[in-house]
Design an enzyme around this catalytic site. Sequence first.
Site, PDB file in Angstrom:
ATOM      1  N   CYS A 383     -10.888  -3.500   5.080  1.00  0.00           N
ATOM      2  CA  CYS A 383     -11.966  -3.798   4.143  1.00  0.00           C
ATOM      3  C   CYS A 383     -13.160  -4.436   4.861  1.00  0.00           C
ATOM      4  O   CYS A 383     -13.973  -3.723   5.451  1.00  0.00           O
ATOM      5  CB  CYS A 383     -11.427  -4.653   2.998  1.00  0.00           C
ATOM      6  SG  CYS A 383     -12.415  -4.459   1.507  1.00  0.00           S
ATOM      7  N   HIS A 508      -7.092  -1.710   1.116  1.00  0.00           N
ATOM      8  CA  HIS A 508      -6.130  -2.730   1.537  1.00  0.00           C
ATOM      9  C   HIS A 508      -4.719  -2.138   1.650  1.00  0.00           C
ATOM     10  O   HIS A 508      -3.900  -2.312   0.741  1.00  0.00           O
ATOM     11  CB  HIS A 508      -6.123  -3.889   0.534  1.00  0.00           C
ATOM     12  CG  HIS A 508      -7.357  -4.718   0.579  1.00  0.00           C
ATOM     13  ND1 HIS A 508      -7.546  -5.715   1.516  1.00  0.00           N
ATOM     14  CD2 HIS A 508      -8.481  -4.679  -0.172  1.00  0.00           C
ATOM     15  CE1 HIS A 508      -8.729  -6.277   1.331  1.00  0.00           C
ATOM     16  NE2 HIS A 508      -9.318  -5.665   0.317  1.00  0.00           N
ATOM     17  N   GLU A 510      -2.321  -3.130   3.236  1.00  0.00           N
ATOM     18  CA  GLU A 510      -1.270  -4.164   3.307  1.00  0.00           C
ATOM     19  C   GLU A 510      -0.533  -4.327   1.983  1.00  0.00           C
ATOM     20  O   GLU A 510       0.607  -4.786   1.963  1.00  0.00           O
ATOM     21  CB  GLU A 510      -1.857  -5.513   3.771  1.00  0.00           C
ATOM     22  CG  GLU A 510      -2.845  -6.193   2.825  1.00  0.00           C
ATOM     23  CD  GLU A 510      -4.299  -5.798   3.054  1.00  0.00           C
ATOM     24  OE1 GLU A 510      -4.538  -4.692   3.578  1.00  0.00           O
ATOM     25  OE2 GLU A 510      -5.202  -6.579   2.702  1.00  0.00           O
TER      26      GLU A 510
END
Length: 561
Positions: A383, A508, A510
């Site tokens: 990001c 994102h 993650e």
Amino acid sequence: MTKHIFVTGGVVSSLGKGLTSAAIGCILESCGLAVRMQKLDPYINVDPGTMNPYQHGEVYVLDDGSEMDLDLGHYERYTHAPLTADCNYTTGKIYQEIIRKERAGEYLGQTVQVIPHVTDEIKKAIDALRGDDVDVVITEIGGTVGDIESLPFLEAIRQYSLEKPAGDCLFLHLTLLVYLAASGELKTKPTQQSVGKLREIGIQPDILVCRTTQPMTDEMARKISLFCNVRLENVIEERDVAHTIYELPLMLERQGLHTLIGDRLGLKLPKADMSAWEELVETVIEVEEKDAIEIAVVGKYIELHDAYKSVYEALAHGGIRNRVPIKLRKLSSDEIAPENVAAELAGVHGICVPGGFGGRGIEGKVAAAQYARENDIPYFGLCYGLHMAVIEFARNVCGLDDANSTEIDPKTTHPVIGLLDEQSKITDMGGTMRLGAQRCTLTAGRARDAYGTDEVMERHRHRYEFNNEYREALESHGMAMTGICPDRDLVEIVEIPAHPWYVAVQFHPEFLSKPTRAHPLFRDFIAASVRCKHDREASGGDHSATSDTPRSASLDHSSES
Ligand code: GLN
């Protein structure tokens, strides 16, 4: 028929209610049950989206764009429960609805009160997760028993259990056994008092899970059972894990927690199949320190582990998948400048710049991106990490000297990152970013290689975008745009094909990584970092310290929010 488990916490905060709830969900799923997970947070913010990471840790984002408590990250990592906006309610969100109804005249002239109106609204939130296809809803109550803010939530779950058929609800209380080092004793009094507080408001816990650094003796368990009015077999020990937080489901399963839950809720449970988790923990234990790779994470909130919780977890998943321990070098971007960047990053095998907001520390992140690019060190931008990569490339490769994001410098002559509508005024900070899962189509490159598919869905949380007016300039200098959101022609992924592994993403990833299934980009970033280490060793140039790498810095992330 849906059953309910309510998880409360006592004595101190940060006991790991989120992890324990997630671990229970994991075990019940391993017994073949369909679970749903929910967190009720007593604070007044409508959601954590507007909170500073120092206050709250990371803001976790769901597919549907809801901005949520980071415990929901644990739920997604440990279970397959689908999560939606209904999975996290705060006092603010409950009151927002009550006040809307009151203004709309829906209370028909009544005085609006905590009981029944607030508690009714909380009970509705719990009901929202029930369903024909749901065996168990696990609802975690944030905060610590005894907090003023928690009371309406505790009152609501008490009523909820009273109104459901007997045996449909179970109260599990997580508590702390306090260890006095001087006398070498474990003390049970704080646990007794915390259970006393719960009983005062009418909740008798069915199961006590006792967090402890030392083994809980039988005598101690008997004492807790007697004073807390909990059956002896329902007093469970939750010792600090030795290697990784992913041991927790195994630890609780070995003590038969799922059988106790099944007996209490009248559910016949087959033996839990925990093989995937056993394998995972074995890998963590088996990896060898000499294989450790060092990853720099360059961020603004580096002092607080929870601020980048999912990033650290996803890096660890990449390590597990590649069977290498990960040593983190957490660097505050504030303290990095072109003059010291080489010294600060010397010896690392990979550099990750996570998400962020605002101007503080951005030049340190840009310097880190430049160092990675110029020194062939794998770079993974998440990001804001993409914004930094683009700004750096525009400035130092394309010669656009003052290239910047309009978030940082609204007057830059080269707004390589900007708002889609620069004229728009942001007046509402809550939930107004580009949020949630969006499509990304992939063209040839490292990201496509990692995913092995042409289209993915990834979660977003940002306002600013790559400015398409600069696409050609950057491409002609060697940056490739390998991921595009087809719906709005937005750049989602940039790469430098001439670099060993330089990938930055606008989303994102993650949030989609699991311990049992590392996200493809984290998996490949770590694989590239392993290659970086091997190449350096082969050329005799790896001076990074791995021999003194403590395991605690690698795959053990036992710190919890
Ligand atoms: N501050 C940037 C934006 O709003 C990036 C946000 C992030 O990294 N999550 O677009």
